[in-house]
Enzyme design. Structure first.
Site, mmCIF file in Angstrom:
data_model
loop_
_atom_site.group_PDB
_atom_site.id
_atom_site.type_symbol
_atom_site.label_atom_id
_atom_site.label_comp_id
_atom_site.label_asym_id
_atom_site.label_seq_id
_atom_site.Cartn_x
_atom_site.Cartn_y
_atom_site.Cartn_z
ATOM 1 N N ASP A 124 -2.905 3.317 -5.687
ATOM 2 C CA ASP A 124 -1.752 3.631 -6.517
ATOM 3 C C ASP A 124 -2.285 4.307 -7.787
ATOM 4 O O ASP A 124 -3.500 4.318 -8.029
ATOM 5 C CB ASP A 124 -1.015 2.333 -6.851
ATOM 6 C CG ASP A 124 0.215 2.542 -7.716
ATOM 7 O OD1 ASP A 124 0.859 3.599 -7.595
ATOM 8 O OD2 ASP A 124 0.507 1.654 -8.516
ATOM 9 N N ASP A 156 -0.207 4.755 -11.447
ATOM 10 C CA ASP A 156 0.220 4.080 -12.673
ATOM 11 C C ASP A 156 0.012 2.574 -12.572
ATOM 12 O O ASP A 156 0.458 1.939 -11.612
ATOM 13 C CB ASP A 156 1.702 4.370 -12.938
ATOM 14 C CG ASP A 156 1.950 5.841 -13.231
ATOM 15 O OD1 ASP A 156 1.867 6.226 -14.403
ATOM 16 O OD2 ASP A 156 2.209 6.595 -12.269
ATOM 17 N N ASP A 204 -0.433 -2.202 -8.135
ATOM 18 C CA ASP A 204 -0.023 -3.214 -9.122
ATOM 19 C C ASP A 204 1.418 -3.665 -9.017
ATOM 20 O O ASP A 204 1.797 -4.655 -9.630
ATOM 21 C CB ASP A 204 -0.242 -2.664 -10.537
ATOM 22 C CG ASP A 204 0.778 -1.584 -10.891
ATOM 23 O OD1 ASP A 204 0.858 -0.578 -10.158
ATOM 24 O OD2 ASP A 204 1.493 -1.757 -11.884
#
Length: 262
Positions: free
Chosen positions: A25, A27, A201
């Site tokens: 991922d 961000d 996240d």
């Protein structure tokens, strides 16, 4: 798919770089979460690490992000060939072909609804994408209940898929998610036959954690403890970059370096 309870630290053998596929991922994983989506800047050190990973993994590197592919390309300066955007609604294959789902006909209605709420609540930020629209409320946390209520109503009336994230809600055209993007890559050369690691996240990464595990790999969640399908946790983006760098140097992705307590 509902995340499982927080898992204890597992004992998984190290994965040789030569047989691993790395999915990341962006961000909150490679870069800290910004107050606004447009505030993240290019990081030359990160991009150099991605180039090294692309080389060492012989192309078995993919970024799987909620952002548009074009935005990711600008931020990483072309350091990775394989990029999936909009949580899987866009995907660039190892051969450079971009596959994009057509936008749902009701997407403009959702965009206008989000724009109207942003005009009424200071701090809300609308992010327009090709097949989805996101409403960020990180700068207006008191608006969370109103934002979620609006998103649920628009989703119910339009058929758009509601996807919640960290201080953001998104209405997206129905279609592939991050797990589907990982599975599609794993069916292609050079990913085919490798063991995947997915690092992310957010709640939107749970489908990819599950997919990685289904291929014999594992997920790594970044940030705070919470119920998840990931088998490991790492504290934040700086630790992620350090772990990837050390793994490339040692030619071994060693999950023993990761701790739920870390």
């Amino acid at each position: 798919m509902t995340p499982s309870q927080i898992r204890p630290h597992a004992r998984t053998p190290g994965l040789p770089v030569a047989s691993t596929a790395l999915f990341l991922d962006f961000d909150g994983t490679l870069a800290p979460i910004a107050r606004r989506p447009t505030e993240i800047e290019n990081n030359p050190s990160l991009n150099e690490l991605l180039r090294q990973a692309q080389l060492n993994l012989h192309g078995r590197l993919a970024l799987v992000s909620g952002r548009d592919i074009g935005v990711i390309d600008r931020m990483i300066e072309g350091a990775a060939t394989c990029v999936a955007g909009e949580h899987g609604l866009q995907r660039r294959t190892p051969h450079g072909e971009v596959q994009s789902l057509a936008a749902h006909p009701s997407l403009p209605d959702a965009m206008e609804a989000f724009a109207a709420m942003a005009r009424a609540h200071k701090g809300l930020v609308v992010e327009h994408k090709s097949a989805s629209v996101a409403l960020h409320y990180r700068l207006a946390p008191s608006a969370e209940e109103a934002v979620l209520d609006l998103a649920e109503r628009v989703s119910a009336s339009t058929g758009l898929t509601l996807q919640a994230g960290s201080m953001v809600v998104e209405l997206r055209s129905p279609g592939p998610d991050k797990g589907a993007a990982l599975r599609a890559y794993m069916a292609e050369v050079p990913f085919r036959g490798a063991t995947p690691i997915f690092i992310g996240d957010d709640l939107t990464d749970e489908a990819a954690f599950e997919a990685a595990e289904s291929f014999g790999g594992f997920g790594v969640i970044v940030g705070e403890r919470r119920p998840t399908r990931a088998q490991y946790r790492i504290a934040g983006p700086p630790r992620v970059l350090d772990w990837i760098s050390r793994s490339l140097e040692s030619s071994l992705f060693e999950p023993g370096d990761l701790r739920w307590e870390g």
